[in-house]
Scaffold this active site. Structure first.
Site, PDB file in Angstrom:
ATOM      1  N   SER A   1       0.833  -1.194   0.000  1.00 56.08           N
ATOM      2  CA  SER A   1       0.000   0.000   0.000  1.00 56.08           C
ATOM      3  C   SER A   1       0.873   1.251   0.000  1.00 56.08           C
ATOM      4  CB  SER A   1      -0.862  -0.020   1.259  1.00 56.08           C
ATOM      5  OG  SER A   1      -1.304   1.271   1.574  1.00 56.08           O
ATOM      6  N   SER A   2       0.306   2.352  -0.515  1.00 52.03           N
ATOM      7  CA  SER A   2       1.073   3.606  -0.566  1.00 52.03           C
ATOM      8  C   SER A   2       1.336   4.195   0.819  1.00 52.03           C
ATOM      9  CB  SER A   2       0.339   4.630  -1.431  1.00 52.03           C
ATOM     10  OG  SER A   2      -0.941   4.883  -0.913  1.00 52.03           O
ATOM     11  N   CYS A   3       0.678   3.667   1.858  1.00 52.80           N
ATOM     12  CA  CYS A   3       0.911   4.231   3.197  1.00 52.80           C
ATOM     13  C   CYS A   3       2.263   3.816   3.776  1.00 52.80           C
ATOM     14  CB  CYS A   3      -0.225   3.873   4.154  1.00 52.80           C
ATOM     15  SG  CYS A   3      -0.254   2.137   4.557  1.00 52.80           S
TER      16      CYS A   3
ATOM     17  N   TYR B   1      -0.293  -0.700  10.094  1.00 55.65           N
ATOM     18  CA  TYR B   1      -0.497  -1.375   8.808  1.00 55.65           C
ATOM     19  C   TYR B   1       0.736  -1.158   7.925  1.00 55.65           C
ATOM     20  CZ  TYR B   1      -2.866  -2.357   4.340  1.00 55.65           C
ATOM     21  OH  TYR B   1      -3.245  -2.855   3.112  1.00 55.65           O
TER      22      TYR B   1
ATOM     23  N   LYS C   1       3.307  -3.864   6.147  1.00 53.71           N
ATOM     24  CA  LYS C   1       3.541  -3.914   4.698  1.00 53.71           C
ATOM     25  C   LYS C   1       5.026  -3.708   4.376  1.00 53.71           C
ATOM     26  CE  LYS C   1      -0.562  -4.885   3.244  1.00 53.71           C
ATOM     27  NZ  LYS C   1      -0.781  -6.190   2.592  1.00 53.71           N
TER      28      LYS C   1
ATOM     29  N   HIS D   1     -12.901   2.641   3.369  1.00 58.86           N
ATOM     30  CA  HIS D   1     -12.109   3.748   2.856  1.00 58.86           C
ATOM     31  C   HIS D   1     -13.050   4.869   2.411  1.00 58.86           C
ATOM     32  CE1 HIS D   1      -9.083   0.479   2.450  1.00 58.86           C
ATOM     33  NE2 HIS D   1      -8.300   1.432   2.899  1.00 58.86           N
TER      34      HIS D   1
HETATM   35  O1  GFB Z   1      -9.652   6.308   2.637  1.00 59.87           O
HETATM   36  P1  GFB Z   1      -9.359   6.725   4.025  1.00 59.87           P
HETATM   37  O2  GFB Z   1     -10.174   6.121   5.094  1.00 59.87           O
HETATM   38  O3  GFB Z   1      -7.866   6.402   4.399  1.00 59.87           O
HETATM   39  O4  GFB Z   1      -9.525   8.305   4.157  1.00 59.87           O
HETATM   40  P2  GFB Z   1      -6.405   6.993   4.055  1.00 59.87           P
HETATM   41  C1  GFB Z   1      -9.029   9.218   3.238  1.00 59.87           C
HETATM   42  C2  GFB Z   1      -9.415  10.637   3.576  1.00 59.87           C
HETATM   43  O5  GFB Z   1     -10.835  10.778   3.430  1.00 59.87           O
HETATM   44  C3  GFB Z   1      -9.094  11.114   4.994  1.00 59.87           C
HETATM   45  C4  GFB Z   1     -11.370  11.493   4.534  1.00 59.87           C
HETATM   46  O6  GFB Z   1      -8.609  12.454   4.915  1.00 59.87           O
HETATM   47  C5  GFB Z   1     -10.455  11.087   5.688  1.00 59.87           C
HETATM   48  O7  GFB Z   1     -10.549  12.006   6.750  1.00 59.87           O
HETATM   49  N1  GFB Z   1     -12.790  11.144   4.718  1.00 59.87           N
HETATM   50  C6  GFB Z   1     -13.829  12.016   4.647  1.00 59.87           C
HETATM   51  C7  GFB Z   1     -13.314   9.930   5.017  1.00 59.87           C
HETATM   52  N2  GFB Z   1     -14.981  11.411   4.918  1.00 59.87           N
HETATM   53  C8  GFB Z   1     -14.705  10.108   5.143  1.00 59.87           C
HETATM   54  C9  GFB Z   1     -15.519   8.983   5.462  1.00 59.87           C
HETATM   55  O8  GFB Z   1     -16.739   9.059   5.598  1.00 59.87           O
HETATM   56  N3  GFB Z   1     -14.877   7.794   5.610  1.00 59.87           N
HETATM   57  C10 GFB Z   1     -13.515   7.660   5.441  1.00 59.87           C
HETATM   58  N4  GFB Z   1     -12.944   6.456   5.585  1.00 59.87           N
HETATM   59  N5  GFB Z   1     -12.720   8.725   5.171  1.00 59.87           N
HETATM   60  C11 GFB Z   1      -5.833   4.510   4.359  1.00 59.87           C
HETATM   61  C12 GFB Z   1      -4.979   3.778   5.354  1.00 59.87           C
HETATM   62  O9  GFB Z   1      -5.517   5.823   4.577  1.00 59.87           O
HETATM   63  O10 GFB Z   1      -5.536   4.221   3.030  1.00 59.87           O
HETATM   64  C13 GFB Z   1      -4.684   2.396   5.004  1.00 59.87           C
HETATM   65  O11 GFB Z   1      -5.556   3.909   6.631  1.00 59.87           O
HETATM   66  C14 GFB Z   1      -4.403   2.202   3.526  1.00 59.87           C
HETATM   67  O12 GFB Z   1      -3.619   1.955   5.759  1.00 59.87           O
HETATM   68  C15 GFB Z   1      -5.384   2.904   2.665  1.00 59.87           C
HETATM   69  O13 GFB Z   1      -3.097   2.633   3.219  1.00 59.87           O
HETATM   70  C16 GFB Z   1      -5.091   2.792   1.194  1.00 59.87           C
HETATM   71  O14 GFB Z   1      -6.204   7.212   2.586  1.00 59.87           O
HETATM   72  O15 GFB Z   1      -6.113   8.176   4.905  1.00 59.87           O
END
Ligand code: GFB
Length: 310
Positions: free
Chosen positions: A108-110, A137, A141, A180
């Site tokens: 993953s890109s994280c 995580y 990875k 996500h």
């Molecule tokens: O996709 P996401 O949950 O994970 O959130 P990451 C991306 C962005 O979307 C963050 C915003 O800035 C969140 O605050 N966001 C806004 C929301 N509304 C929402 C919502 O309703 N739900 C969610 N989930 N986000 C993940 C990592 O990071 O990406 C993993 O935690 C993995 O490890 C994955 O690498 C690909 O992009 O921040």
């Protein structure tokens, strides 16, 4: 990889694994080996070894992982670190031990440092501190990448690693607590439209930037690289373009047909400010993504409507 090769897709019920299976089937690969968790628990080394000893897969796509969005990652740090380490240790070791020709590990890109320069080049790995919401995580990875490199160096095992950007598409998790951002936005706007609600509240400030790749593009890259890439260096897989969460929200609202207001709740975490992949190495190998975000969003929304999720 021949059409008759024995191919094990670990995690074939997940977003990524199911897309890899679709791609392999579409290309006529006939001998796919698929097991549910009830059949082979990948957390259990004995079960994994027993399975590999019996089935002797020749090619292994390691797409099994504990995954989730920003909230799930920060709520269950022990589970994300422990389970991902266990699954990848078990599968990589068994693949080598029972004579697999090649394994592909998906990360993953994280894995990149929170404040790494953008776009993220593969060489930025381990050059700075990680983003705290998903460091557990990310550490798992990174350990997976290093395990592949170590097995290649010590045992001559052909293990390659791919680091995809944020993925989406059919088969995604639409649970608002663990998903996500992209599936969460589809669900939130869809439910608001159905319930005639005028406002939808999203997490964070809306300013972080994210890059999205349709999972069928990722699967196409995964199958291409299984056939054409045999180096120690892990590879980024992405679309090479990103947008802010606020811009994504506009796009999703448009696709879903939500006409109300979008609000942001800055008490919820933003995560890393940006993680745009540099995909020059992948492009130089002759692969490029094909599904642009708006088209991918439309087909994913259609899938969501037709599925049990909506
Ligand atoms: O996709 P996401 O949950 O994970 O959130 P990451 C991306 C962005 O979307 C963050 C915003 O800035 C969140 O605050 N966001 C806004 C929301 N509304 C929402 C919502 O309703 N739900 C969610 N989930 N986000 C993940 C990592 O990071 O990406 C993993 O935690 C993995 O490890 C994955 O690498 C690909 O992009 O921040």
């Amino acid at each position: 990889m021949q059409k008759t090769s024995r191919i094990f897709v670990a995690g074939h019920r997940g977003l990524v694994g199911s897309a890899i299976v679709r791609n392999l089937e579409a290309h006529g690969f006939q001998h796919l080996i698929l097991r549910t968790r009830a059949e082979v628990d990948l957390l259990n080394a004995d079960a994994v070894n027993g399975f590999f000893a019996k089935e002797r897969p020749e090619f292994v796509f390691l797409a099994a992982a504990k995954v989730g969005g920003i909230l799930a990652n920060s709520t269950y740090p022990a589970d994300f670190l422990r389970d991902n380490l266990a699954v990848q240790n078990n599968v990589i070791d068994a693949a080598y031990r029972y004579g697999a020709t090649k394994l592909q590990f998906l990360g993953s890109s994280c894995i990149y440092p929170k404040m790494a320069p953008q776009p993220l080049k593969e060489e930025y790995l381990l050059t700075g501190p990680l983003e705290p919401t998903n460091e557990w995580y990310a550490i798992a990875k990174i350990a997976g990448i290093k395990l592949c490199e170590a097995y290649r160096q010590q045992y001559g095992f052909n293990a390659i690693s791919l680091m995809p950007t944020n993925l989406y598409g059919p088969g995604d998790n639409f649970d608002l607590q663990t998903s996500h951002v992209l599936p969460a936005l589809i669900r939130k706007f869809h439910e608001a439209k159905l319930n005639d609600t005028n406002e939808v509240t999203l997490w964070g400030t809306g300013t972080p930037k994210r890059e999205f790749l349709h999972v069928d593009d990722l699967a196409s890259a995964a199958v291409f690289l299984m056939q054409n890439y045999n180096d120690k260096q892990f590879l980024n897989v992405g679309a090479g373009e990103d947008l802010t969460i606020a811009e994504l929200a506009k796009l999703v609202a448009g696709v879903v047909g939500f006409k109300g207001k979008t609000l942001f709740d800055p008490s919820k975490p933003d995560g890393t400010p940006r993680k745009l992949m540099d995909v020059s190495r992948l492009h130089a190998l002759g692969w490029r993504h094909q599904i642009e975000l708006e088209a991918g969003l439309r087909s994913t929304y259609e899938w969501f409507l037709a599925s049990k999720n909506s």
